[in-house]
Design a protein around this motif. Structure first.
Motif, PDB file in Angstrom:
ATOM      1  N   ASN A  35       0.887   4.622  -7.236  1.00 43.21           N
ATOM      2  CA  ASN A  35      -0.312   4.739  -8.402  1.00 43.21           C
ATOM      3  C   ASN A  35       0.405   5.606  -9.552  1.00 43.21           C
ATOM      4  O   ASN A  35       0.135   6.272 -10.637  1.00 43.21           O
ATOM      5  N   GLU A  60      -8.059  -1.447  -7.722  1.00 40.23           N
ATOM      6  CA  GLU A  60      -8.766  -0.018  -6.747  1.00 40.23           C
ATOM      7  C   GLU A  60      -8.337   0.950  -6.158  1.00 40.23           C
ATOM      8  O   GLU A  60      -8.871   1.967  -6.777  1.00 40.23           O
ATOM      9  N   GLU A  61      -7.471   0.540  -5.322  1.00 36.55           N
ATOM     10  CA  GLU A  61      -6.355   1.590  -5.014  1.00 36.55           C
ATOM     11  C   GLU A  61      -5.239   1.679  -5.144  1.00 36.55           C
ATOM     12  O   GLU A  61      -4.500   2.634  -5.570  1.00 36.55           O
ATOM     13  N   ILE A  62      -4.704   0.716  -5.254  1.00 38.72           N
ATOM     14  CA  ILE A  62      -3.450   0.780  -6.172  1.00 38.72           C
ATOM     15  C   ILE A  62      -3.136  -0.071  -7.496  1.00 38.72           C
ATOM     16  O   ILE A  62      -3.726  -0.743  -7.080  1.00 38.72           O
ATOM     17  N   TYR A  63      -2.107  -0.439  -7.337  1.00 37.51           N
ATOM     18  CA  TYR A  63      -1.525  -1.280  -8.561  1.00 37.51           C
ATOM     19  C   TYR A  63      -1.525  -3.127  -8.230  1.00 37.51           C
ATOM     20  O   TYR A  63      -0.728  -3.077  -6.762  1.00 37.51           O
ATOM     21  N   GLU A  64      -1.420  -3.668  -8.862  1.00 41.29           N
ATOM     22  CA  GLU A  64      -1.727  -5.297  -8.651  1.00 41.29           C
ATOM     23  C   GLU A  64      -0.717  -5.987  -9.103  1.00 41.29           C
ATOM     24  O   GLU A  64      -1.037  -5.619 -10.335  1.00 41.29           O
ATOM     25  N   ASP A  72       1.190  -1.507   0.036  1.00 44.36           N
ATOM     26  CA  ASP A  72      -0.164  -0.137   0.106  1.00 44.36           C
ATOM     27  C   ASP A  72       0.837   1.365   0.307  1.00 44.36           C
ATOM     28  O   ASP A  72       0.157   2.729   0.362  1.00 44.36           O
TER      29      ASP A  72
END
Ligand code: SF4
Ligand code: SF4
Length: 82
Positions: free
Chosen positions: A11, A28-32, A7
């Motif tokens: 981004n 959704e919130e950060i790169y995966e 986390d």
């Protein structure tokens, strides 16, 4: 092992185009990282390319996806066969 993005990700988007396996995508919130596609760059490069470019150093190994060099190479072979 596959790698994972923590986390601390800001981004910045520089890692996504560097991945030879297209394993990285905006979440959704950060790169995966898709652990089914990440080979730690085995088969393509000597070092993980995403780790090389990440400015905040937030891509460690994923302890939930422990794999040997041989397993990573087998994953690579499977991926290039499509
Ligand atoms: S280590 Fe390589 S294969 Fe895995 S996500 Fe990073 S760039 Fe993609
Ligand atoms: S390079 Fe690092 S900070 Fe930038 S999007 Fe990828 S994981 Fe996040």
């Amino acid at each position: 092992m596959a790698l994972m993005i923590t986390d601390e990700c800001i981004n910045c988007d520089v890692c996504e185009p560097e991945c030879p396996n297209e394993a990285i995508s905006p979440g959704e919130e950060i790169y995966e990282i898709d652990p089914g596609k990440c080979t730690e760059c085995v088969g393509h490069y000597d070092t993980p390319q995403c780790v090389e470019v990440c400015p905040v150093d937030c891509i460690p190994k994923d302890p939930d996806h422990v794999e040997s060099e041989d397993q990573l190479m087998a994953k690579y072979q499977k991926l290039i066969q499509g």
